[in-house]
Design a protein around this motif. Structure first.
Motif, PDB file in Angstrom:
ATOM      1  N   VAL A 145       0.831  -1.205   0.000  1.00 34.81           N
ATOM      2  CA  VAL A 145       0.000   0.000   0.000  1.00 34.81           C
ATOM      3  C   VAL A 145       0.864   1.252   0.000  1.00 34.81           C
ATOM      4  N   THR A 150      -1.039   0.103  -3.854  1.00 32.94           N
ATOM      5  CA  THR A 150      -2.258  -0.704  -3.900  1.00 32.94           C
ATOM      6  C   THR A 150      -3.291  -0.169  -2.906  1.00 32.94           C
ATOM      7  N   THR A 151      -4.549  -0.500  -3.131  1.00 37.71           N
ATOM      8  CA  THR A 151      -5.627  -0.066  -2.237  1.00 37.71           C
ATOM      9  C   THR A 151      -5.644  -0.959  -0.992  1.00 37.71           C
ATOM     10  N   ASP A 153      -6.911  -3.034   2.341  1.00 40.97           N
ATOM     11  CA  ASP A 153      -8.128  -3.580   2.921  1.00 40.97           C
ATOM     12  C   ASP A 153      -8.370  -2.843   4.239  1.00 40.97           C
ATOM     13  N   GLU A 154      -9.481  -3.144   4.892  1.00 43.32           N
ATOM     14  CA  GLU A 154      -9.851  -2.370   6.077  1.00 43.32           C
ATOM     15  C   GLU A 154      -8.838  -2.522   7.217  1.00 43.32           C
ATOM     16  N   GLY A 157      -5.583  -0.647   6.227  1.00 44.49           N
ATOM     17  CA  GLY A 157      -5.847   0.789   6.287  1.00 44.49           C
ATOM     18  C   GLY A 157      -5.882   1.293   7.712  1.00 44.49           C
ATOM     19  N   ARG A 185       2.120   9.628   2.042  1.00 49.59           N
ATOM     20  CA  ARG A 185       1.285   8.531   1.532  1.00 49.59           C
ATOM     21  C   ARG A 185       0.455   7.934   2.659  1.00 49.59           C
ATOM     22  N   ILE A 189      -3.611   7.860   2.918  1.00 47.65           N
ATOM     23  CA  ILE A 189      -4.380   6.637   3.142  1.00 47.65           C
ATOM     24  C   ILE A 189      -5.293   6.807   4.345  1.00 47.65           C
ATOM     25  N   SER A 192      -8.305   8.802   3.270  1.00 49.44           N
ATOM     26  CA  SER A 192      -9.042   8.449   2.058  1.00 49.44           C
ATOM     27  C   SER A 192     -10.188   7.474   2.339  1.00 49.44           C
ATOM     28  N   ASP A 193     -10.970   7.229   1.319  1.00 47.01           N
ATOM     29  CA  ASP A 193     -12.186   6.422   1.451  1.00 47.01           C
ATOM     30  C   ASP A 193     -11.925   4.989   1.002  1.00 47.01           C
ATOM     31  N   TRP A 194     -11.433   4.151   1.924  1.00 46.08           N
ATOM     32  CA  TRP A 194     -11.089   2.771   1.591  1.00 46.08           C
ATOM     33  C   TRP A 194     -11.898   1.755   2.391  1.00 46.08           C
TER      34      TRP A 194
END
Length: 227
Positions: A145, A150-151, A153-154, A157, A185, A189, A192-194
């Motif tokens: 990440v 990469t995005t 996961d909960e 994050g 970064r 993160i 942001s909306d993840w």
């Protein structure tokens, strides 16, 4: 493993067995991780405007035990103290939490309890890694990440958000060339909306609670030192 256990593994040096973050911030972050976990399990939530109560308060959705004694002890505490702001509860929720997590990780063979004495007099326990395979997996997701983009996961994050609140991202990801970009970064993160709304609210409130608790503790310590 719990998010708090993953966080603890990241915040202890594998070789020396010493924490890389100071107290009380580390302990508050662990408590925040527990509350995020309870939110992921649908046990707690953070109130919002329009809920009929003051926003930003801890709310219990399901008081039934999770089956995990560490989570259930904190869930029972929140049940007994409803409607409180996370930053007002995080200190109490952190009591004995670190020791409970360290002991459990040692019992599982993940960490080793290395007992020693400082100056030959004062007992101290270090917690070096014994089996770092799980931590390696957590670090791999973290670096994917933060370094690859990469995005998350909960769970990942949430870890990044808590590490960012403690300002220790560069101490965890030590091989990054641009430390400033790494921190930026992580902050991006964290903001942001993840994740689902409930989890995002919980993470945001835990970040704020950890930061506020650290500021209060630092101010209190400074006042005590000058008196």
């Amino acid at each position: 493993m719990l998010i708090a256990e993953d966080l603890l593994l990241l915040l202890y040096d594998d070789e020396s067995g010493k924490p890389i973050a100071g107290s009380p911030g580390l302990d508050y972050a662990l408590a925040g991780a527990v509350l995020i976990e309870l939110t992921l399990l649908g046990k707690t939530d953070i109130t919002a405007a329009g809920d009929g109560v003051k926003p930003g308060r801890l709310k219990v959705l399901d008081a039934a035990p999770t089956g995990d004694p560490i989570l259930d002890e904190r869930l029972a505490f929140v049940v007994g103290k409803p409607g409180k702001r996370p930053k007002d509860q995080i200190g109490r929720l952190s009591k004995k939490l670190r020791d409970q997590l360290l002991t459990r990780l040692a019992d599982r063979g993940v960490l080793e309890a290395d007992e020693d004495k400082v100056l030959g007099l004062f007992p101290v326990t270090r917690w070096p890694a014994k089996d770092a395979r799980h931590e390696a997996e957590v670090r791999s997701k973290l670096e994917a990440v933060l370094k690859v983009g990469t995005t998350p996961d909960e769970r990942t994050g949430a870890l990044i958000a808590l590490l960012s609140a403690l300002n220790v991202v560069a101490k965890v990801v030590t091989d990054a060339v641009d430390k400033k970009a790494l921190k930026q970064r992580a902050k991006q993160i964290a903001e942001s909306d993840w994740a689902a709304d409930a989890v995002r609210k919980a993470v945001t409130e835990m970040q704020a609670a950890v930061t506020a608790a650290i500021v209060v503790a630092s101010s209190t310590a400074a006042a005590s030192g000058s008196s």
